[in-house]
Design an enzyme around this catalytic site. Structure first.
Site: not given
Length: 365
Positions: A106, A200, A176
Site C-alpha cells: 500500500w 477495518k 494511512d
C-alpha cells in the site's frame, strides 16, 4: 461456527467484522429510523435527522481520538486509494519533494500515485527484507523542506505495524491508518494528515475518514478539480455532495460501541490479548507455524504466518474453512495464512483459532 449466535469466526482483512451489537441495532432501525417512517438510507442528507447522525459521528471521532481543535474532520469516498492521489495533488508543489517510507504494497501504491504529481523520495524501506519489519526511526531520512513524509501505520498484507511514530518537526507527517485506526490511542498532534478507510475498525466499506491540520489547508493547491480539494469538503461539513449516509451512521454506532466498552485504552488491551493467543501458538510450535513479521514489528491487526509444509498449508486452510473460520487465506500477492483480528473480532474467535491451530499441529506434526 459460533453456535451460540450462529456467527462465523470472521478473520477477513476487509470488509471485516463489525460488532454484533451494532449490527443488531442497525437491523432494528433499518426500516424506521428515529420514528421518521424511513430507513436512514432513505433520509435526505440535508434533513435534520441525518444532520444529527452526521455531526454526532464527527463529535465522537474528536472525543475518542482526542483530536485537537486545530484539525478538521471530513468524510469522503474512494477509500485510501483515492487519498494516495488527493494528498500529493493538494500538497506536493513543484519546488518540493514528498518522502515516502515503504513498508508494503500500500505504501508502494501511494508512492506510485505521488510520482504523477511531482518529485518524490524514499525516506526508508524494508523491501529488501521482504517487508518483514518496520524501519527504525533512525533509518528514516528526509529533507527539512519536504512537502510531507508519508507512512502506512499498519500493513495488512505483511502483518507489520508501527509501534513508534517518527517526529518530523516542521515537515507534515501523513499517515494511512486504514487498518489500525482506533485500535489504540494515538497522539494526533504528531500528524499533519491521517486518513483511513472505515472497513477495518470503523464500520462498513464506503466511508473514508480524513483528519487534517487546519494550517495545511491554507497552503493547499487550488488549481485542481473541485471534488479533489480538501477545502471543498471542509467548507461544506462533508456535505458538498451526497455522502455515504448509511456508512456514516454505522461509523457513529461503532464509535458509540467503542465508548461503551471503555474507549481506546480498553480496545488496545483487548487487541493485545487477542493477538497474543495466536502469536503464542506460532512461537511455541517449534517451526510448524512461522510468522512473517519480525517480533518487534508484529501487527496486532493482521497476523501473517505460514504452515511448514505447502501441502499441509493448503489442508490447514481447507479444514479451517470447514470449521467455520472465514478469511484466513493470505493476500493473493504473497499467499500463506492471515488472521485479521480487528476491533470487532471477539476474543472467543481468536481463542477458537488458537485451539484449532494447536489441534491441527498435533494431528500432523
Amino acid at each position: 461456527m459460533n453456535i451460540t449466535n450462529n456467527r462465523a469466526y470472521n478473520f477477513n482483512a476487509g470488509p471485516s467484522a463489525l460488532p454484533l451489537e451494532v449490527l443488531e441495532k442497525a437491523q432494528k432501525e433499518l426500516v424506521n429510523f428515529n420514528d421518521t417512517g424511513m430507513s436512514i438510507m432513505e433520509l435526505s442528507h440535508r434533513s435534520k435527522d441525518y444532520e444529527a447522525v452526521h455531526n454526532n459521528a464527527i463529535s465522537r471521532l474528536k472525543s475518542l481520538f482526542a483530536i485537537p481543535d486545530n484539525y478538521e474532520i471530513v468524510f469522503l469516498q474512494g477509500g485510501a486509494s483515492l487519498q494516495f492521489t488527493m494528498v500529493p495533488m493538494n500538497f506536493l508543489t513543484a519546488d518540493k519533494t514528498a518522502s515516502y517510507v515503504l513498508t508494503g504494497s500500500w505504501s508502494e501504491k501511494a508512492l506510485k500515485e505521488a510520482k504523477l504529481f511531482g518529485q518524490t523520495g524514499e525516506a526508508a524501506s524494508s523491501k529488501k527484507n521482504k517487508y518483514r519489519n518496520i524501519p527504525s526511526i533512525e533509518e528514516i531520512k528526509f529533507n527539512s523542506d519536504d512537502a510531507y513524509v508519508h507512512i502506512t501505520s499498519n500493513n495488512t498484507i505483511y502483518g507489520t505495524q508501527w509501534k513508534e511514530f517518527p517526529s518530523t518537526g516542521d515537515v507534515p507527517l501523513v499517515a494511512d491508518m486504514s487498518s489500525d485506526i482506533f485500535s489504540r490511542p494515538v497522539d494526533v498532534s504528531k500528524f499533519g494528515i491521517i486518513y483511513a478507510g472505515a472497513q477495518k475498525n470503523l464500520g462498513p466499506s464506503g466511508v473514508t475518514v480524513v483528519i487534517i491540520r487546519k494550517d495545511l489547508l491554507e497552503k493547499a493547491n487550488t488549481n485542481i478539480p473541485t471534488m479533489l480539494k480538501y477545502t471543498t469538503h471542509v467548507d461544506s461539513n462533508s456535505l458538498y455532495n451526497t455522502p455515504p449516509t448509511f456508512g456514516i451512521y454505522m461509523l457513529g454506532e461503532v464509535l458509540k460501541w467503542i465508548e461503551e466498552i471503555g474507549g481506546l485504552e480498553a480496545i488496545e488491551k483487548h487487541n493485545e490479548e487477542k493477538a497474543k493467543v495466536i502469536y503464542d501458538v506460532i512461537d511455541n510450535s517449534n517451526g510448524f507455524y512461522t510468522g512473517h513479521a519480525t517480533v518487534e514489528s508484529r501487527s496486532l491487526m493482521n497476523i501473517t504466518f505460514r504452515v511448514a509444509d505447502e501441502e499441509l498449508e493448503k489442508q490447514f486452510l481447507v479444514e479451517a474453512k470447514a470449521a467455520g473460520f472465514v478469511g484466513l487465506n493470505g493476500h493473493r500477492s504473497v499467499g500463506g495464512c492471515r488472521a485479521s483480528t480487528y476491533n470487532a473480532v471477539p476474543f472467543e474467535a481468536c481463542q477458537a483459532l488458537a485451539n484449532f491451530m494447536l489441534d491441527f499441529q498435533r494431528k500432523h506434526q
